[in-house]
Design an enzyme around this catalytic site. Structure first.
Site, PDB file in Angstrom:
ATOM      1  N   THR A  76      -3.800   2.449   9.625  1.00  0.00           N
ATOM      2  CA  THR A  76      -3.976   2.094   8.207  1.00  0.00           C
ATOM      3  C   THR A  76      -5.265   2.716   7.685  1.00  0.00           C
ATOM      4  O   THR A  76      -5.284   3.355   6.630  1.00  0.00           O
ATOM      5  CB  THR A  76      -4.024   0.560   8.038  1.00  0.00           C
ATOM      6  OG1 THR A  76      -2.790   0.013   8.495  1.00  0.00           O
ATOM      7  CG2 THR A  76      -4.267   0.160   6.594  1.00  0.00           C
ATOM      8  N   THR A 244     -20.659   0.291  14.355  1.00  0.00           N
ATOM      9  CA  THR A 244     -20.821   0.340  15.810  1.00  0.00           C
ATOM     10  C   THR A 244     -19.474   0.501  16.494  1.00  0.00           C
ATOM     11  O   THR A 244     -18.524  -0.220  16.177  1.00  0.00           O
ATOM     12  CB  THR A 244     -21.507  -0.960  16.300  1.00  0.00           C
ATOM     13  OG1 THR A 244     -22.749  -1.061  15.615  1.00  0.00           O
ATOM     14  CG2 THR A 244     -21.713  -0.964  17.798  1.00  0.00           C
ATOM     15  N   CYS A 330      11.494  -8.785   4.784  1.00  0.00           N
ATOM     16  CA  CYS A 330      12.267  -9.844   4.153  1.00  0.00           C
ATOM     17  C   CYS A 330      11.948 -11.172   4.780  1.00  0.00           C
ATOM     18  O   CYS A 330      11.562 -11.259   5.936  1.00  0.00           O
ATOM     19  CB  CYS A 330      13.763  -9.536   4.254  1.00  0.00           C
ATOM     20  SG  CYS A 330      14.632 -10.276   5.597  1.00  0.00           S
TER      21      CYS A 330
END
Ligand SMILES: Cc1ncc(COP(=O)(O)O)c(C=O)c1O
Length: 389
Positions: A76, A244, A330
């Site tokens: 992501t 870090t 869903c």
């Protein structure tokens, strides 16, 4: 041989940490707890050495160089850095990004945000198998295009992109090429050189590594790809991703990548047999089982099927012994057809009758047999109820 229930068949969602990965990580929680940036003493030096080793293990998996691997918190974040970081750095060159409608939300929602920031985004359609036509990519390129982002393998239907063709087109037009390879890297061979890739998102938890760690490959060899940071701070990871370093997770990610590199081919062959077997036996046993996604250009461990006359949100509760996914975002109260299945041109009925079954390293032949029997029974019962209703 008996099976232990429930059976995990959702390896596209995440994978268990491999025992060998965990064992490699443990010392870095305990005696080797140093900060990889504190290189003035032994604790930091050991941590830094471990990070370097992991970096080269991950680079090797995709035929990159160590210095081209930037550690992130997962795919992501790598996707976000690619879209926001490239469009910011190349703003004087242009403001146009090309992607496709079946991408993961990490790309689609970032692209929507880019549009809110005044950038232009083209969302290319896919064919009935979920593939983007490389010629459509070519036609979408304008003098203001700075980035093409097309996922390597779809997380719902497993369809593989024509990376080679798209990479060639991107290079011809001098446009940067990013791929979200969260579902691909480690499962099938990925060569950033052969495919002309400039940026690649990878996630450890899809390849038997820990969660919360990933990488972004950024080309730094024949051409220097520049990306602005999304997170600012101490200038770690070449200033692209401050913070870090999570040394135990990075060590685990490195070992996970190494194991995949060595075992990839054997696993892919074994898992392809399992998914093919599930598909064919289900098709023989019950009516109306249709494959979603490409019949051959697909991830070996993914199977997505629609089953006529069933609703996946009704069927799944009856399958408590099997951890499988509806293959769509869903919930029982509010079933939403998956944006991926919709993009293939399917109506609500087919989209809402889909199941995603994904197998992996720990899946056994016996589990596959059990899963087929259980699914067959549950589907037949569900189809009876639907027919009677
Ligand atoms: C194609 C794809 N991209 C991105 C992600 C997000 O990865 P991560 O969980 O590492 O942030 C996933 C995971 O679901 C995925 O399948």
């Amino acid at each position: 041989m008996s099976v232990t229930l429930p059976i995990y068949l959702d390896y596209n969602a995440t994978t268990p940490v491999d025992e060998r990965v965990l064992n490699a990580m443990l010392p870095y929680f305990r005696e080797h707890f140093g900060n990889a940036a504190s290189t003035g003493h032994r604790f930091g030096g050991i941590a830094q050495h471990a990070v370097s080793k992991a970096r080269s293990q991950i680079a090797r998996l995709i035929n990159a160089r160590s210095e081209e691997i930037i550690f992130t918190s997962g795919a992501t974040e790598s996707d976000n850095i690619s879209l926001f970081g490239v469009t910011e750095r190349y703003a004087t060159k242009g403001d146009h990004v090309i992607t496709c409608v079946t991408e993961h939300k990490a790309i689609l929602d970032s692209a929507k945000q880019l549009e809110r920031l005044g950038k232009q985004v083209t969302y290319l359609p896919v064919d009935q198998y979920g593939r983007v036509d490389p010629e459509a990519v070519r036609r979408a390129i304008t003098p203001r295009t700075v980035l093409i982002s097309i996922m390597a393998a779809n997380n719902e239907i497993g369809t593989l992109a024509a990376l080679k063709e798209i990479g060639t087109i991107a290079r011809e037009h001098d446009v940067l090429f990013h791929t979200d390879a969260a579902q691909f890297a480690g499962h099938l061979p990925l060569d950033v050189e052969a495919l002309n890739l400039d940026l690649v998102s990878i996630s450890a938890h899809k390849i038997y590594g820990p969660k919360g760690i990933g990488a972004l490959y950024v080309r730094r060899t024949d051409r220097w790809v520049d990306v602005a940071p999304v997170i600012y701070g101490g200038g770690h990871e070449q200033g692209i991703r401050s913070g870090t370093l999570n040394v135990p997770a990075i060590v685990g990610f490195g070992v996970a990548a190494e194991l995949c590199r060595v075992e990839q081919e054997e696993q892919a062959t074994r898992l392809r047999k399992y998914t093919n077997r599930i598909l064919h036996q289900l098709q023989n046993a019950v009516e109306g089982v249709e494959l979603n996604g490409h019949p051959t250009e697909r991830l070996p461990h993914n199977l997505n099927v629609s089953i006529k006359g069933i609703k996946n949100n009704h069927l799944l509760p009856a399958l408590e012994d099997l951890a499988i996914s509806a293959g769509s975002a869903c919930n029982t109260a509010n079933p939403n057809p998956s944006h991926v299945l919709r993009a293939l041109g399917f109506g609500d009925e087919r989209a809402l009758s889909s199941l995603r079954i994904s197998v992996g390293r720990l899946t056994t032949e016996e589990e596959v047999t059990y899963a087929i029997e259980t699914l067959t029974k549950a589907i037949k019962a569900s189809q009876l109820v639907t027919c009677a209703a």
